[in-house]
Design an enzyme around this catalytic site. Structure first.
Site, PDB file in Angstrom:
ATOM      1  N   LYS A  31       0.830  -1.199   0.000  1.00 23.18           N
ATOM      2  CA  LYS A  31       0.000   0.000   0.000  1.00 23.18           C
ATOM      3  C   LYS A  31       0.868   1.253   0.000  1.00 23.18           C
ATOM      4  O   LYS A  31       0.656   2.178  -0.801  1.00 23.18           O
ATOM      5  CB  LYS A  31      -0.923  -0.006   1.214  1.00 23.18           C
ATOM      6  CG  LYS A  31      -1.918   1.148   1.234  1.00 23.18           C
ATOM      7  CD  LYS A  31      -2.907   1.007   2.392  1.00 23.18           C
ATOM      8  CE  LYS A  31      -3.777  -0.198   2.216  1.00 23.18           C
ATOM      9  NZ  LYS A  31      -4.772  -0.362   3.310  1.00 23.18           N
ATOM     10  N   ARG A 101      -3.576   2.886   8.536  1.00 27.98           N
ATOM     11  CA  ARG A 101      -3.869   1.620   7.859  1.00 27.98           C
ATOM     12  C   ARG A 101      -2.631   0.743   7.791  1.00 27.98           C
ATOM     13  O   ARG A 101      -1.509   1.220   7.711  1.00 27.98           O
ATOM     14  CB  ARG A 101      -4.355   1.882   6.425  1.00 27.98           C
ATOM     15  CG  ARG A 101      -5.729   2.513   6.294  1.00 27.98           C
ATOM     16  CD  ARG A 101      -6.092   2.642   4.820  1.00 27.98           C
ATOM     17  NE  ARG A 101      -7.481   3.011   4.601  1.00 27.98           N
ATOM     18  CZ  ARG A 101      -7.882   4.254   4.392  1.00 27.98           C
ATOM     19  NH1 ARG A 101      -7.005   5.253   4.378  1.00 27.98           N
ATOM     20  NH2 ARG A 101      -9.167   4.512   4.189  1.00 27.98           N
ATOM     21  N   GLY A 110      -8.411  -7.374   4.592  1.00 29.41           N
ATOM     22  CA  GLY A 110      -9.228  -7.519   5.782  1.00 29.41           C
ATOM     23  C   GLY A 110      -8.578  -8.236   6.938  1.00 29.41           C
ATOM     24  O   GLY A 110      -9.181  -8.391   7.994  1.00 29.41           O
ATOM     25  N   MET A 112      -5.780  -7.375   8.684  1.00 33.30           N
ATOM     26  CA  MET A 112      -5.217  -6.515   9.721  1.00 33.30           C
ATOM     27  C   MET A 112      -6.113  -5.304   9.935  1.00 33.30           C
ATOM     28  O   MET A 112      -7.127  -5.139   9.271  1.00 33.30           O
ATOM     29  CB  MET A 112      -3.785  -6.134   9.356  1.00 33.30           C
ATOM     30  CG  MET A 112      -2.825  -7.323   9.429  1.00 33.30           C
ATOM     31  SD  MET A 112      -1.156  -6.903   8.908  1.00 33.30           S
ATOM     32  CE  MET A 112      -1.401  -6.663   7.162  1.00 33.30           C
ATOM     33  N   ARG A 354      -3.552  -1.723  -6.171  1.00 34.53           N
ATOM     34  CA  ARG A 354      -2.737  -2.937  -6.055  1.00 34.53           C
ATOM     35  C   ARG A 354      -3.145  -3.868  -7.170  1.00 34.53           C
ATOM     36  O   ARG A 354      -4.231  -3.732  -7.745  1.00 34.53           O
ATOM     37  CB  ARG A 354      -2.958  -3.616  -4.691  1.00 34.53           C
ATOM     38  CG  ARG A 354      -4.413  -4.017  -4.427  1.00 34.53           C
ATOM     39  CD  ARG A 354      -4.624  -4.423  -2.985  1.00 34.53           C
ATOM     40  NE  ARG A 354      -6.040  -4.665  -2.700  1.00 34.53           N
ATOM     41  CZ  ARG A 354      -6.538  -4.773  -1.487  1.00 34.53           C
ATOM     42  NH1 ARG A 354      -5.756  -4.651  -0.436  1.00 34.53           N
ATOM     43  NH2 ARG A 354      -7.826  -5.002  -1.300  1.00 34.53           N
ATOM     44  N   HIS A 470     -16.165  -8.496   1.828  1.00 33.18           N
ATOM     45  CA  HIS A 470     -15.106  -9.375   2.333  1.00 33.18           C
ATOM     46  C   HIS A 470     -15.262 -10.792   1.787  1.00 33.18           C
ATOM     47  O   HIS A 470     -14.306 -11.400   1.302  1.00 33.18           O
ATOM     48  CB  HIS A 470     -15.142  -9.388   3.868  1.00 33.18           C
ATOM     49  CG  HIS A 470     -14.163 -10.334   4.489  1.00 33.18           C
ATOM     50  ND1 HIS A 470     -14.488 -11.632   4.831  1.00 33.18           N
ATOM     51  CD2 HIS A 470     -12.858 -10.185   4.799  1.00 33.18           C
ATOM     52  CE1 HIS A 470     -13.427 -12.222   5.342  1.00 33.18           C
ATOM     53  NE2 HIS A 470     -12.432 -11.363   5.334  1.00 33.18           N
ATOM     54  N   SER A 779      12.577 -43.407 -12.288  1.00 36.07           N
ATOM     55  CA  SER A 779      11.404 -42.586 -11.984  1.00 36.07           C
ATOM     56  C   SER A 779      11.365 -42.418 -10.470  1.00 36.07           C
ATOM     57  O   SER A 779      11.365 -43.410  -9.735  1.00 36.07           O
ATOM     58  CB  SER A 779      10.120 -43.260 -12.474  1.00 36.07           C
ATOM     59  OG  SER A 779       9.008 -42.458 -12.178  1.00 36.07           O
ATOM     60  N   CYS A 846       7.255 -39.348 -10.449  1.00 33.28           N
ATOM     61  CA  CYS A 846       5.865 -39.806 -10.567  1.00 33.28           C
ATOM     62  C   CYS A 846       5.113 -39.742  -9.248  1.00 33.28           C
ATOM     63  O   CYS A 846       3.957 -40.142  -9.181  1.00 33.28           O
ATOM     64  CB  CYS A 846       5.813 -41.224 -11.130  1.00 33.28           C
ATOM     65  SG  CYS A 846       6.656 -42.442 -10.098  1.00 33.28           S
ATOM     66  N   TYR A 866      11.017 -35.369 -17.278  1.00 33.88           N
ATOM     67  CA  TYR A 866       9.567 -35.228 -17.261  1.00 33.88           C
ATOM     68  C   TYR A 866       9.053 -35.279 -15.828  1.00 33.88           C
ATOM     69  O   TYR A 866       9.735 -35.736 -14.904  1.00 33.88           O
ATOM     70  CB  TYR A 866       8.894 -36.321 -18.097  1.00 33.88           C
ATOM     71  CG  TYR A 866       9.000 -37.724 -17.543  1.00 33.88           C
ATOM     72  CD1 TYR A 866       8.058 -38.203 -16.617  1.00 33.88           C
ATOM     73  CD2 TYR A 866      10.027 -38.584 -17.923  1.00 33.88           C
ATOM     74  CE1 TYR A 866       8.158 -39.480 -16.096  1.00 33.88           C
ATOM     75  CE2 TYR A 866      10.136 -39.857 -17.413  1.00 33.88           C
ATOM     76  CZ  TYR A 866       9.204 -40.306 -16.492  1.00 33.88           C
ATOM     77  OH  TYR A 866       9.290 -41.576 -15.971  1.00 33.88           O
TER      78      TYR A 866
END
Length: 895
Positions: A31, A101, A110, A112, A354, A470, A779, A846, A866
């Site tokens: 902010k 703030r 919301g 803080m 933001r 909110h 693998s 995997c 992979y």
């Protein structure tokens, strides 16, 4: 706090005194950095200053004491604000009011605390009344300040303040705050001050400087409140980052009908459509919009519904200025912005910008559109989309043809559909979700305290609040379906009921919500597969051009294999053949095989399984159309297949012509104290070679059948499980090779194949150079490797892992995201040793980590070929692999 120091703790912004910039978010918070940046590019930002995140760190490191020199820097910065605005802090005749703030480096909406109208007291309220010419406004602002300061700083119960207002409204026979006069608000203020004194034992503080330092301390203190701690844990935000505090001259959206406040997004955060999206309230302060106490109005005429009046109509010049600012911000930040603004006497002021939180669908749309518009490069578009968020797009939605029983309708606040049992508290949502239940959290309105329950729920329903409430903002960020502002529904916490139009749904009963339409239905509504957008295909195409890691799937069934192919899988990286044997018809033959006393008995049982196995592999090879298919030979912990009940034992005994009593003794002989480390994997294949011989025959016969049928020869990769020693692989590979020769001779045809192993034991990793002599590929089975490296049982670790995560012993669940220090070190050793012996050895992963973006970034770093993951994670892996190739570590870039 007195004294001087060389450290700069305070940075000014606005009115030409911009000491910060957007790139300083780590120090100034998001902010503060963006306020300075907006001011520096000429946007109308009320002047103020930011107390840095370093102060927060020092505050907690020094027993909640401020560092030396901070007080003087704050006084100097506030004096500069006074000089710029012409108002003076604490001056009864000409008072300067400020907001206080929070502002962490990443958005935590919301979580803080905030205090507005700070600086009001019994003297300055009269000065504000005279200066503004509106006593009602002044006393309304004072009561707002006492209520907010009382709740945030003094910890006075919110409901005690509401009782005072309700009493005054009742006496006046009104329901709206706007109907109260200045004298009414004076009565409310008197009642509020008494509530504070009764609750704290002290009068409400009158010294503005005492108010300021108490509010700053409360904001720093809120960094460690429970809801902020929970939010950080859910979003992987380190506690040591801290928050900044922003002190800013107040501008007022509640001074009259030429004033307003609002929240908007430069594009639609639900769909990504390139239109200004948001709401505003005339004669209101910011908390009125977010809390949903009054119904917000749309910004544009195009988005207005019958009976609504847009800002474009009532404040056309302000709307035009807001549209100009929208363009400036998008061009400057090159991303969709979430904006908070206030209009004071028809003048627009910017209070925050933001990068806006958005749904996965919007994230895709915005990234692709901005790349096509030339705002960003394609690589940046690929970087922008959080791979994990794609899960929101890949799951079923409501079947439009299904029968439905409507209950009500609200706002489509966050897309997606969810079905579950109704719960009315965050605590119950958590408790029931932990038992594996699907729940819908139903609230009149949510608050930051509900964050953990919102995360636990499958969906969220509120009866109050708008599209920027909110509930809406948090749900979109979490990817939870949400219906907000369903005013036609009544929630009764006492009776635990949700009702509308004579229909009553009790707690625990099922409802379905559709976050795309805002509809709510009684009972469960069937769902269908999602339809992926053109933007999805475009971004996936760009990702595929960038990535170097191949992406395969873990699949044993035709449905899973087909789903994965549609999502872009490039083969099967793990086919767990034991999963093919749990069918009722097959498991009896498996039990016969295990319980047999000799090779002949085992071969008879195996003969029953061969046709089933061959058919399974034919189906998979057809779907994969010439792509590689890695088939892990049987790896069952024996306890999963042993008969347990008397009925099961009797059934096996009858099928092989044995006595039930003898069978029971055989079961006892085969039972193991720790079956996960027992007679499984290659150990079973070495003890009972008939098993692997049957599976190898089924694989080769199926491959030859599909090659002949389609002309596309499958590429079987046969994986031997649980190898810890080179000799184990030599023995089992020889079994496979002999069967290949036999089948090829019988059929008069061949297919290419390879034989490798799963690296899932520490010894296998440490001796990978020797094992590579015999293996064509490795693998990494990181599920078992994690268990054996940590000495953890994945089935039991859930009992204590939460405590480890909460206390910071582990940063993440190692079964969800690969542990780089331990398990990762084993993988690195195996990669280096395997390639030292055989430079061209194929390497893949995997385990479940194959679909985790952070783990995929690790796979890129160590040079695997992979990753393989569950079908619905394939798009996640494709995008994460591209980001890994670009050097992005799989973190959320849309906060």
């Amino acid at each position: 706090m007195d004294g001087t120091t060389a450290t700069k703790w305070v940075y000014s912004f606005g009115a030409g005194a911009n000491e910060g910039r957007a790139g300083m978010r780590n120090l100034l918070g998001g902010k503060g950095a963006n306020l300075a940046e907006m001011a520096s590019i000429g946007l109308p930002v009320p002047p103020g200053f930011t107390i840095t995140t370093e102060v927060c760190t020092a505050f907690y490191a020094n027993d909640r004491k401020y560092p030396s020199g901070l007080e003087k820097q704050v006084k100097d910065a506030l004096a500069a604000v006074e000089q710029t605005t012409g108002f003076r802090f604490g001056d009864p005749a000409n008072p300067l009011l400020v907001s206080v703030r929070s502002g962490a480096r990443v958005s935590m909406p919301g979580m803080m605390d905030t205090v507005l109208n700070l600086g009001l007291n019994d003297a300055t309220v009269d000065g504000l009344a005279r200066k503004s010419g509106d006593a009602r406004f002044a006393w309304d602002s004072y009561r707002r300040f006492i209520q907010m300061f009382g709740g945030v700083v003094l910890d006075v119960d919110h409901h005690r303040f509401e009782e005072i207002i309700d009493e005054v409204k009742h006496e006046k026979l009104v329901t709206e705050d706007t109907a109260l006069t200045a004298e009414d608000w004076q009565r409310v203020v008197s009642g509020y001050k008494k509530v504070v004194e009764d609750a704290t034992g002290k009068p409400f503080p009158q010294d503005p400087w005492d108010q300021l330092w108490a509010a700053v301390g409360a904001v720093f203190g809120s960094w460690m409140n429970q809801r902020a701690i929970t939010y950080r844990r859910l979003h992987d935000i380190p506690a040591d980052w801290g928050t900044a505090v922003n002190v800013q001259a107040m501008v007022f959206g509640n001074m009259g009908e030429d004033c307003a406040t609002g929240v908007c997004f430069t594009r639609d955060p639900s769909t990504g459509t390139n239109l200004l999206y948001g709401e505003f309230l005339v004669n209101a302060q910011g908390e009125d919009v977010v809390a949903g106490i009054r119904t917000p109005q749309p910004l544009s005429k195009a988005s207005a519904k019958p009976g609504e009046v847009s800002m474009e109509e009532v404040m056309p010049e302000v709307y035009a200025e807001l549209m100009r600012v929208r363009g400036v911000l998008e061009t400057h930040y090159r991303d969709m912005q979430d904006i908070e603004f206030t209009v004071q006497q028809r003048r627009l002021y910017m209070l925050q910008t933001r990068n806006g939180k958005r749904t996965a669908a919007a994230s895709l749309c915005i990234a692709v559109d901005m790349a096509n518009e030339g705002l960003i490069e394609r690589e940046e578009a690929v970087r922008r989309v959080n791979p994990a968020s794609l899960d929101q797009l890949l799951h079923p939605t409501l079947d439009p043809s299904a029968k439905r029983t409507p209950l009500g309708k609200g706002l489509p606040a966050s897309p997606g559909a969810a079905c579950g049992a109704v719960v009315f508290s965050a605590e119950e949502a958590e408790a029931r979700a932990q038992k594996g239940e699907s729940v819908i959290l139903v609230r009149i309105e949510t608050s930051p305290e509900d964050i953990a329950g919102m995360h636990a729920a499958k969906g969220i329903l509120t009866t109050r609040g708008g599209m920027t409430s909110h509930a809406a903002v948090v749900a979109r960020g979490m990817g939870r379906p949400c219906v907000a502002g369903a005013g036609g529904l009544a929630v009764d916490y006492t009776s635990q009921t949700l009702s509308a139009g004579g229909q009553v749904v009790r707690g625990g009963e099922t409802i379905t919500i559709d976050g795309a339409t805002g509809e709510v239905f009684v009972g469960s509504v069937p769902m269908i597969e999602p339809q992926l957008s053109d933007e999805f295909a475009t971004l996936m195409g760009w990702a595929d051009e960038i990535r170097t890691l191949k992406v395969r799937t873990n699949a044993e069934t035709p449905l899973d294999a087909d789903t994965a192919r549609k999502f872009g899988a490039e083969g099967i990286g793990l086919c767990r053949t034991e999963h093919m044997f749990f069918d009722a018809e097959r498991i009896l033959a498996v039990r016969e095989m295990i319980m047999a006393d000799d090779a002949e008995g085992r071969r008879r049982a195996i003969g029953k399984l061969l046709p089933h196995q061959r058919k399974d592999f034919v189906e998979l090879f057809r779907i994969m159309a010439g792509l590689p298919v890695t088939i892990r030979l049987l790896d069952p912990p024996l306890h999963e297949f042993l008969p347990h009940s008397e009925e099961e034992i009797a059934e096996v005994a009858a099928s092989i012509g044995a006595e039930a009593e003898a069978m029971a003794r055989r079961v006892a002989d085969l039972s193991e104290a720790n079956p996960m480390l027992g007679h499984r994997g290659c150990r079973l294949g070495i003890s009972y070679p008939e098993i692997y011989e049957m599976q190898a025959r089924a694989i080769f016969e199926a491959a030859l059948e599909v090659a002949k049928e389609t002309g596309k020869a499958p590429i079987p990769e046969i994986m031997i499980p649980l190898v810890g020693m080179k000799k184990e692989l030599e023995i089992t590979r020889a079994q496979v090779d002999r069967m290949a020769e036999a089948v090829f001779a019988e059929k008069g045809a061949k297919v290419e194949y390879s034989v490798g192993t799963m690296i899932e034991l520490p010894r296998a990793a440490l001796t990978a150079d020797r094992i590579a002599d015999v293996a064509d590929f490795f693998s990494f089975g990181t599920n078992d490797l994690t268990q054996t490296v940590f000495g953890l049982s994945r089935d039991d670790a859930g009992k204590f892992l939460p405590a480890y995560l909460e206390q910071g012993i582990l940063a993440k669940d190692p079964f969800v995201s690969l542990d780089r220090e331990g398990v990762g070190a084993m993988v690195k050793i195996a990669v280096e040793k395997g390639r030292a012996t055989k430079p061209d050895i194929k390497l893949g992963i995997c385990g479940e980590h194959g679909g985790d973006p952070a783990s995929i970034a690790f796979c890129q770093e160590v040079g695997l070929d992979y990753v393989s993951c569950s079908p619905y994670r394939v798009p996640v892996a494709r995008l994460a692999a591209a980001q890994a190739a670009l050097g992005v570590g799989g973190v959320d870039r849309t906060a």
